[in-house]
Design a protein around this motif. Structure first.
Motif, PDB file in Angstrom:
ATOM      1  N   CYS A  75      -7.530   4.392   6.541  1.00  0.00           N
ATOM      2  CA  CYS A  75      -7.831   3.869   5.207  1.00  0.00           C
ATOM      3  C   CYS A  75      -7.312   4.875   4.167  1.00  0.00           C
ATOM      4  O   CYS A  75      -6.764   5.919   4.513  1.00  0.00           O
ATOM      5  N   PHE A  76      -7.524   4.583   2.903  1.00  0.00           N
ATOM      6  CA  PHE A  76      -7.010   5.464   1.848  1.00  0.00           C
ATOM      7  C   PHE A  76      -7.631   6.854   1.905  1.00  0.00           C
ATOM      8  O   PHE A  76      -6.950   7.855   1.742  1.00  0.00           O
ATOM      9  N   ILE A  77      -8.926   6.938   2.137  1.00  0.00           N
ATOM     10  CA  ILE A  77      -9.568   8.249   2.228  1.00  0.00           C
ATOM     11  C   ILE A  77      -9.203   8.899   3.561  1.00  0.00           C
ATOM     12  O   ILE A  77      -8.980  10.108   3.641  1.00  0.00           O
ATOM     13  N   ILE A  81     -11.107   0.030  -3.213  1.00  0.00           N
ATOM     14  CA  ILE A  81      -9.856  -0.735  -3.286  1.00  0.00           C
ATOM     15  C   ILE A  81      -9.393  -1.069  -1.867  1.00  0.00           C
ATOM     16  O   ILE A  81      -9.046  -2.209  -1.564  1.00  0.00           O
ATOM     17  N   HIS A  82      -9.383  -0.067  -1.003  1.00  0.00           N
ATOM     18  CA  HIS A  82      -8.988  -0.311   0.386  1.00  0.00           C
ATOM     19  C   HIS A  82      -9.959  -1.275   1.073  1.00  0.00           C
ATOM     20  O   HIS A  82      -9.540  -2.205   1.762  1.00  0.00           O
ATOM     21  N   ASP A  83     -11.248  -1.039   0.908  1.00  0.00           N
ATOM     22  CA  ASP A  83     -12.235  -1.803   1.658  1.00  0.00           C
ATOM     23  C   ASP A  83     -12.213  -3.291   1.310  1.00  0.00           C
ATOM     24  O   ASP A  83     -12.420  -4.132   2.185  1.00  0.00           O
ATOM     25  N   GLY A  84     -11.947  -3.633   0.067  1.00  0.00           N
ATOM     26  CA  GLY A  84     -11.822  -5.048  -0.303  1.00  0.00           C
ATOM     27  C   GLY A  84     -10.669  -5.713   0.423  1.00  0.00           C
ATOM     28  O   GLY A  84     -10.748  -6.873   0.841  1.00  0.00           O
ATOM     29  N   TRP A  85      -9.595  -4.956   0.606  1.00  0.00           N
ATOM     30  CA  TRP A  85      -8.438  -5.440   1.359  1.00  0.00           C
ATOM     31  C   TRP A  85      -8.815  -5.577   2.837  1.00  0.00           C
ATOM     32  O   TRP A  85      -8.549  -6.587   3.476  1.00  0.00           O
ATOM     33  N   GLU A 109      -0.803  -7.504  -2.785  1.00  0.00           N
ATOM     34  CA  GLU A 109      -0.429  -7.465  -4.206  1.00  0.00           C
ATOM     35  C   GLU A 109      -1.618  -7.085  -5.086  1.00  0.00           C
ATOM     36  O   GLU A 109      -1.462  -6.364  -6.070  1.00  0.00           O
ATOM     37  N   VAL A 110      -2.795  -7.542  -4.737  1.00  0.00           N
ATOM     38  CA  VAL A 110      -3.989  -7.165  -5.497  1.00  0.00           C
ATOM     39  C   VAL A 110      -4.290  -5.681  -5.289  1.00  0.00           C
ATOM     40  O   VAL A 110      -4.655  -4.975  -6.231  1.00  0.00           O
ATOM     41  N   VAL A 111      -4.112  -5.185  -4.055  1.00  0.00           N
ATOM     42  CA  VAL A 111      -4.313  -3.757  -3.795  1.00  0.00           C
ATOM     43  C   VAL A 111      -3.373  -2.942  -4.677  1.00  0.00           C
ATOM     44  O   VAL A 111      -3.805  -1.995  -5.350  1.00  0.00           O
ATOM     45  N   ARG A 118      -0.566  10.600  -2.329  1.00  0.00           N
ATOM     46  CA  ARG A 118      -0.773  10.484  -0.875  1.00  0.00           C
ATOM     47  C   ARG A 118      -1.281   9.094  -0.526  1.00  0.00           C
ATOM     48  O   ARG A 118      -0.810   8.460   0.415  1.00  0.00           O
ATOM     49  N   VAL A 119      -2.264   8.607  -1.271  1.00  0.00           N
ATOM     50  CA  VAL A 119      -2.823   7.276  -1.016  1.00  0.00           C
ATOM     51  C   VAL A 119      -1.755   6.197  -1.230  1.00  0.00           C
ATOM     52  O   VAL A 119      -1.606   5.283  -0.414  1.00  0.00           O
ATOM     53  N   ALA A 120      -1.000   6.301  -2.318  1.00  0.00           N
ATOM     54  CA  ALA A 120       0.006   5.277  -2.632  1.00  0.00           C
ATOM     55  C   ALA A 120       1.116   5.221  -1.588  1.00  0.00           C
ATOM     56  O   ALA A 120       1.491   4.135  -1.134  1.00  0.00           O
ATOM     57  N   THR A 121       1.641   6.369  -1.203  1.00  0.00           N
ATOM     58  CA  THR A 121       2.709   6.358  -0.198  1.00  0.00           C
ATOM     59  C   THR A 121       2.168   5.899   1.155  1.00  0.00           C
ATOM     60  O   THR A 121       2.855   5.201   1.907  1.00  0.00           O
ATOM     61  N   HIS A 122       0.923   6.253   1.454  1.00  0.00           N
ATOM     62  CA  HIS A 122       0.297   5.771   2.682  1.00  0.00           C
ATOM     63  C   HIS A 122       0.156   4.253   2.632  1.00  0.00           C
ATOM     64  O   HIS A 122       0.483   3.557   3.607  1.00  0.00           O
ATOM     65  N   PHE A 123      -0.318   3.726   1.516  1.00  0.00           N
ATOM     66  CA  PHE A 123      -0.461   2.274   1.351  1.00  0.00           C
ATOM     67  C   PHE A 123       0.860   1.564   1.625  1.00  0.00           C
ATOM     68  O   PHE A 123       0.906   0.560   2.333  1.00  0.00           O
ATOM     69  N   LEU A 124       1.946   2.101   1.084  1.00  0.00           N
ATOM     70  CA  LEU A 124       3.246   1.455   1.269  1.00  0.00           C
ATOM     71  C   LEU A 124       3.675   1.429   2.736  1.00  0.00           C
ATOM     72  O   LEU A 124       4.449   0.558   3.141  1.00  0.00           O
ATOM     73  N   SER A 125       3.165   2.373   3.527  1.00  0.00           N
ATOM     74  CA  SER A 125       3.529   2.425   4.947  1.00  0.00           C
ATOM     75  C   SER A 125       2.586   1.628   5.843  1.00  0.00           C
ATOM     76  O   SER A 125       2.847   1.471   7.036  1.00  0.00           O
TER      77      SER A 125
END
Length: 150
Positions: free
Chosen positions: A44-46, A112-116, A124-126, A13-20
């Motif tokens: 955010c991811f959560i 991970i999200h918050d650093g971004w 790319e780092v995320v 869920r987090v990964a597919t959300h990140f891609l969007s």
């Protein structure tokens, strides 16, 4: 360590959300990351785990992780945890509450999200950190490819 059976649906869920996501979910000045941006609905991811009916703006500014083991949430923090548990239940994960280990693991994703969101690093780092998270927890990274539907 949390079992891959529990974490894989969360990671997917987090990964597919990140891609969007066009950008991290953060305040205009990048000072605070947001579970849900009130202006554009970005999450955010959560926040991606929290269903619409369980979202409450009062959770903004809270971290998923408590400062000590054995913590039992109350008040607004309980609202946050209930929303996350219900979101995980909707993913087919049968849990009743968040354990200390699960809070710590979810905090890894939150960081991970918050650093971004705070501008410490880019997409790319995320992605690299999400791959590292998956490898550390023995998860598949297939959801980080564009072939997987968001």
């Amino acid at each position: 360590m949390i079992s891959p059976e529990i974490l894989q649906p969360v990671f997917d869920r987090v990964a597919t959300h990140f891609l969007s996501m066009p950008k991290a979910s953060a305040s205009e000045d990048g000072v605070i990351c947001l579970y849900r941006d009130p202006d554009n609905g970005n999450r955010c991811f959560i926040g991606a785990l929290i269903q619409d009916e369980d979202y409450n703006p009062k959770i903004e500014g809270l971290s998923i992780r408590s400062s000590h083991d054995g913590y039992r949430p109350v008040g607004t923090r309980a609202t946050l945890e209930v929303a996350i548990v219900r979101g995980m239940n909707a993913l087919g994960i049968e849990i009743d509450d968040l354990t200390d280990d699960l809070r710590l693991t979810l905090e890894e994703l939150q960081r991970i999200h918050d650093g971004w969101g705070e501008g410490s690093y880019g997409r790319e780092v995320v992605k690299s950190r999400l791959v590292g998270f998956a490898e550390a927890h023995k998860l598949s990274t297939a959801a980080l490819t564009s072939e997987v539907a968001a």
